[in-house]
Design an enzyme around this catalytic site. Structure first.
Site, PDB file in Angstrom:
ATOM      1  N   LYS A  14       0.824  -1.215   0.000  1.00  0.00           N
ATOM      2  CA  LYS A  14       0.000   0.000   0.000  1.00  0.00           C
ATOM      3  C   LYS A  14       0.859   1.266   0.000  1.00  0.00           C
ATOM      4  CE  LYS A  14      -2.335  -1.079   3.818  1.00  0.00           C
ATOM      5  NZ  LYS A  14      -1.725  -2.385   4.192  1.00  0.00           N
ATOM      6  N   ARG A  89      -9.635   0.717   9.022  1.00  0.00           N
ATOM      7  CA  ARG A  89      -9.256  -0.659   9.365  1.00  0.00           C
ATOM      8  C   ARG A  89     -10.347  -1.369  10.154  1.00  0.00           C
ATOM      9  NH1 ARG A  89      -3.268   0.313   9.215  1.00  0.00           N
ATOM     10  NH2 ARG A  89      -2.185  -1.645   9.503  1.00  0.00           N
ATOM     11  N   ARG A 134      11.324  -0.823  11.589  1.00  0.00           N
ATOM     12  CA  ARG A 134      10.047  -1.018  12.279  1.00  0.00           C
ATOM     13  C   ARG A 134      10.077  -2.291  13.105  1.00  0.00           C
ATOM     14  NH1 ARG A 134       4.899   0.001   8.445  1.00  0.00           N
ATOM     15  NH2 ARG A 134       3.999  -1.197  10.155  1.00  0.00           N
TER      16      ARG A 134
HETATM   17  P1  AMP Z   1       0.742   0.390   9.166  1.00  0.00           P
HETATM   18  O1  AMP Z   1       1.894   1.307   8.939  1.00  0.00           O
HETATM   19  O2  AMP Z   1      -0.460   0.776   8.361  1.00  0.00           O
HETATM   20  O3  AMP Z   1       1.099  -1.055   9.013  1.00  0.00           O
HETATM   21  O4  AMP Z   1       0.307   0.589  10.698  1.00  0.00           O
HETATM   22  C1  AMP Z   1       1.183   0.277  11.775  1.00  0.00           C
HETATM   23  C2  AMP Z   1       0.382   0.138  13.059  1.00  0.00           C
HETATM   24  O5  AMP Z   1      -0.267   1.383  13.359  1.00  0.00           O
HETATM   25  C3  AMP Z   1      -0.743  -0.884  13.024  1.00  0.00           C
HETATM   26  O6  AMP Z   1      -0.290  -2.208  13.274  1.00  0.00           O
HETATM   27  C4  AMP Z   1      -1.656  -0.352  14.116  1.00  0.00           C
HETATM   28  O7  AMP Z   1      -1.145  -0.651  15.398  1.00  0.00           O
HETATM   29  C5  AMP Z   1      -1.550   1.162  13.928  1.00  0.00           C
HETATM   30  N1  AMP Z   1      -2.574   1.652  12.966  1.00  0.00           N
HETATM   31  C6  AMP Z   1      -2.330   2.204  11.747  1.00  0.00           C
HETATM   32  N2  AMP Z   1      -3.479   2.545  11.153  1.00  0.00           N
HETATM   33  C7  AMP Z   1      -4.480   2.173  11.990  1.00  0.00           C
HETATM   34  C8  AMP Z   1      -5.897   2.236  11.932  1.00  0.00           C
HETATM   35  N3  AMP Z   1      -6.543   2.741  10.864  1.00  0.00           N
HETATM   36  N4  AMP Z   1      -6.598   1.768  12.994  1.00  0.00           N
HETATM   37  C9  AMP Z   1      -5.978   1.275  14.082  1.00  0.00           C
HETATM   38  N5  AMP Z   1      -4.652   1.167  14.205  1.00  0.00           N
HETATM   39  C10 AMP Z   1      -3.892   1.617  13.172  1.00  0.00           C
END
Ligand code: AMP
Length: 190
Positions: A14, A89, A134
């Site tokens: 993404k 999400r 990360r």
């Molecule tokens: P990502 O970079 O999108 O993989 O997000 C990393 C982490 O941020 C996720 O594993 C969640 O802990 C938190 N996070 C990101 N976006 C959301 C969302 N829309 N709702 C809840 N938690 C989120």
């Protein structure tokens, strides 16, 4: 406005595809994961609150995420549109996004769902973890939690958009440019 929800499991690509899309369509990239990481880096209260959820691979509570997105949308001056990456999400977040956008007289134009098999996701995330810094990409257990949370809480979001005829599946395996071209075919038809 052109508002795209770029959807898919962790490791689907993404972020990579969002970067290419914002260039081509002149959109604002709204990645909730990136926003949380920025807060974390700056040591804000919001960052501190989000950290434990992120570290464990769990979702940050809806109201926290929704408040942050609303803030970002309202502070963006005269956007041509947004790419929502990693948001919504949960179905509650999706409903809130509809409400938020209608407050700004706009709506979700369509969802692009990147389809990638589970085995491929794990390989990609562990590979990304070598350079991304990360913590949630470097541990198989955390990756498994993230994929499990995705299936339980996030997949229903695809049904939500499908019921509104806004779901468009794109195969997320292959060359980056090939996948991008397939996404563009969908976006050009929105
Ligand atoms: P990502 O970079 O999108 O993989 O997000 C990393 C982490 O941020 C996720 O594993 C969640 O802990 C938190 N996070 C990101 N976006 C959301 C969302 N829309 N709702 C809840 N938690 C989120």
């Amino acid at each position: 406005m052109l508002n795209i929800v770029l959807f898919g499991p962790p490791g689907a690509g993404k972020g990579t595809q969002s970067e290419k899309l914002i260039g081509k369509y002149n959109l604002v990239h709204l990645s909730t994961g990136d926003l949380f990481r920025k807060h974390l880096g700056e040591g804000t209260d919001l960052g501190k609150l989000a950290q434990s959820y992120m570290d464990d691979g769990n979702l940050v509570p809806d109201e926290v995420v929704i408040g942050m997105v609303r803030d970002k949308i309202s502070k963006t001056i005269d956007p041509k549109g947004f790419i929502f990456d990693g948001f919504p999400r949960t179905v509650h977040q999706a409903q809130s996004l509809d409400d938020m956008l209608s407050d700004f007289d706009t709506s979700v134009s369509g969802m692009v769902s990147l389809e990638v098999p589970d085995e491929e996701l794990k390989i990609r995330l562990l590979e990304r973890g070598k350079t991304s810094g990360r913590a949630d990409d470097q541990n198989e257990e955390k990756i498994d939690t993230r994929v499990r949370v995705y299936k339980a809480e996030t997949l229903p979001v695809a049904k939500f958009y499908d019921s509104k005829n806004k779901l468009n599946a794109v195969i997320g395996v292959g060359g980056i440019d090939e996948i991008f071209n397939n996404i563009c075919v969908v976006v050009d038809g929105l």
